[in-house]
Design a protein around this motif. Structure first.
Motif, PDB file in Angstrom:
ATOM      1  N   HIS A   1       0.792  -1.132   0.023  1.00 23.93           N
ATOM      2  CA  HIS A   1       0.052   0.051  -0.024  1.00 23.93           C
ATOM      3  C   HIS A   1       0.851   1.309  -0.181  1.00 23.93           C
ATOM      4  O   HIS A   1       0.590   2.429  -0.741  1.00 23.93           O
ATOM      5  CB  HIS A   1      -0.813  -0.207   1.362  1.00 23.93           C
ATOM      6  CG  HIS A   1      -1.850   1.288   1.514  1.00 23.93           C
ATOM      7  ND1 HIS A   1      -3.133   1.324   0.755  1.00 23.93           N
ATOM      8  CD2 HIS A   1      -1.613   2.369   2.046  1.00 23.93           C
ATOM      9  CE1 HIS A   1      -3.689   2.411   1.215  1.00 23.93           C
ATOM     10  NE2 HIS A   1      -2.771   2.985   1.865  1.00 23.93           N
TER      11      HIS A   1
ATOM     12  N   HIS B   1       1.390   4.698  -2.243  1.00 24.73           N
ATOM     13  CA  HIS B   1       1.212   6.232  -2.258  1.00 24.73           C
ATOM     14  C   HIS B   1       2.584   6.829  -2.670  1.00 24.73           C
ATOM     15  O   HIS B   1       2.372   7.807  -3.408  1.00 24.73           O
ATOM     16  CB  HIS B   1       1.276   6.146  -0.640  1.00 24.73           C
ATOM     17  CG  HIS B   1       0.068   6.411   0.030  1.00 24.73           C
ATOM     18  ND1 HIS B   1      -1.222   7.120  -0.411  1.00 24.73           N
ATOM     19  CD2 HIS B   1      -0.395   5.444   0.927  1.00 24.73           C
ATOM     20  CE1 HIS B   1      -2.185   6.930   0.299  1.00 24.73           C
ATOM     21  NE2 HIS B   1      -1.944   6.082   1.107  1.00 24.73           N
TER      22      HIS B   1
ATOM     23  N   SER C   1       0.576   9.320   6.314  1.00 23.45           N
ATOM     24  CA  SER C   1      -0.883   8.732   6.106  1.00 23.45           C
ATOM     25  C   SER C   1      -1.366   8.545   7.481  1.00 23.45           C
ATOM     26  O   SER C   1      -1.082   9.187   8.620  1.00 23.45           O
ATOM     27  CB  SER C   1      -0.797   7.540   5.343  1.00 23.45           C
ATOM     28  OG  SER C   1      -0.396   6.454   6.314  1.00 23.45           O
TER      29      SER C   1
ATOM     30  N   ASP D   1      -6.376   7.133  -0.184  1.00 21.15           N
ATOM     31  CA  ASP D   1      -6.471   5.782  -0.819  1.00 21.15           C
ATOM     32  C   ASP D   1      -7.276   5.565  -2.072  1.00 21.15           C
ATOM     33  O   ASP D   1      -8.260   6.180  -2.230  1.00 21.15           O
ATOM     34  CB  ASP D   1      -6.883   4.901   0.460  1.00 21.15           C
ATOM     35  CG  ASP D   1      -6.041   4.631   1.584  1.00 21.15           C
ATOM     36  OD1 ASP D   1      -5.018   5.354   1.441  1.00 21.15           O
ATOM     37  OD2 ASP D   1      -6.383   3.888   2.612  1.00 21.15           O
TER      38      ASP D   1
HETATM   39 ZN    ZN Z   1      -3.118   5.014   2.602  1.00 18.54          ZN
END
Ligand code: ZN
Ligand code: KG4
Length: 345
Positions: free
Chosen positions: A115, A119, A140, A305
């Motif tokens: 993930h 980003h 985040s 996200d």
């Molecule tokens: Zn995230």
């Protein structure tokens, strides 16, 4: 090559299609997102079981939507990518399960993506894509990290938070101010009407000499002020919001500059939800302009996200040859997964 990306690590279901040609930066063909914010608002934060169930409801309609938008059909997909971690285990399992089932049904390979790599690479989909190497500030809801990025898959951790993440500091302070969830954008909006110098709040680890962060003490300081203000809180709320935002942004900017200085690099990428923060962008831009440093951000819509960054990260890993997509459909998820452990994953 067309890559379908599925993101389901937390409270947003994101699906996207990117297309690659040779070694060129992948192009976003379509992306669709469903945010669960409204559903979780009643609870003041993300309820993991509700998140998983909602991902199940949303993911296939979103996939149909992006295929229609891009004018593609299922057999046009060459690779199915999904977020393998970090994140909520149940939520991750939905995206991984759907991606692997789709791959198996189509006979197409699948690829699990980190993930945070999504980003970190997301500014490549913007108007002003960066070039390697660069410093990355990943901010985040769950992570605050400074990384040195040499290329796709080459991430060296320079520093990270020892307790709360920057987004968490925004969210928890906002909660103390009665601003609801998610707190970052709400606190930032209110802060625009306040005086950032009104309250003296701590800047933890500012002079620690390393590149680590700590935000738990700031939250405690906000709580102390809230208790002290008592009935006066309402009248001083904007000032306290502005002072909190200023403290968080101050630390993020100073540590980013220190990372640039110690690495000798002249380029920084800011990614993750807090990267949407207006004050952070303004202060970092001003400080970097003075030093001749280039700053790159993802498009505002791709800061939080989304599926586009997952499809992108998969496409860039495949292009760089650091990983192969697999024609085997057993899957696992990695709720905890440090980004610098990615090499050879
Ligand atoms: Zn995230
Ligand atoms: O990257 P992200 O969407 O999810 C995670 O991977 O955690 O980041 C969400 C975080 C939340 O803590 C949210 O409050 C924060 O990003 N955030 C902001 C802003 N927009 C989102 N924080 C400060 N200012 C904003 N404008």
């Amino acid at each position: 090559m067309i890559v379908l990306g599925i993101e389901s690590s937390c409270d947003e279901t994101g699906v996207a299609l990117v297309e690659t040609a040779g070694t060129q930066v992948p192009v976003l063909r379509a992306h669709a997102l469903h945010s669960q914010v409204e559903m979780h608002q009643a609870y003041g934060g993300v309820v993991p079981e509700l998140a998983s169930r909602d991902h199940i409801r949303r993911v296939l309609p979103l996939a149909e939507q992006v295929l229609a938008e891009a004018g593609c059909r299922l057999p046009d997909i060459d690779v199915v990518a999904y977020t393998r971690g970090p994140g909520l285990a149940g939520a991750l399992l939905v995206g991984a399960g759907v991606a692997c089932a789709l791959g198996a049904a189509l006979g197409k390979p699948v690829l699990g993506v980190h993930h945070l790599e999504g980003h970190l690479l997301s500014p490549f989909l913007g108007q002003d894509p960066p070039q390697f190497p660069f410093i990355a500030l990943l901010v985040s809801g769950g992570h605050t990290q400074l990384m040195q990025v040499e290329g796709v898959g080459s991430y060296r951790m320079l520093g990270e938070t020892i307790d709360d993440a920057a987004g968490e500091a925004f969210d928890k302070s906002a909660k103390l101010l009665g601003l609801g969830y998610p707190g970052g954008p709400a606190l930032s909006r209110l802060a625009q009407q306040g005086d950032p110098a009104a309250f003296k709040l701590p800047r933890p680890l500012l002079h620690s000499g390393d590149l680590d962060f700590s935000f738990a003490g700031l939250k405690t300081a906000v709580l102390t002020q809230v208790n002290k203000l008592g009935g006066e809180l309402q009248a001083r709320k904007a000032d306290l919001a502005a002072s909190t935002e200023a403290a968080i942004v101050d630390v993020l900017v100073k540590k980013s500059l220190a990372a640039l200085e110690s690495s000798g690099l002249q380029r920084i990428v800011v990614a993750g939800g807090v990267g949407a923060n207006r004050l952070l962008r303004a202060q970092l831009d001003a400080a970097c302009r003075k030093r001749g440093v280039r700053v790159h951000y993802p498009e505002l819509a791709l800061c939080t996200d989304n599926g586009a960054m997952i499809a992108l990260a998969a496409a860039m890993r495949l292009q760089a040859g650091v990983e192969q997509a697999r024609l085997s459909y057993a899957f696992d998820v990695k709720p905890r997964w440090p980004l610098d452990a990615l090499a050879g994953a």
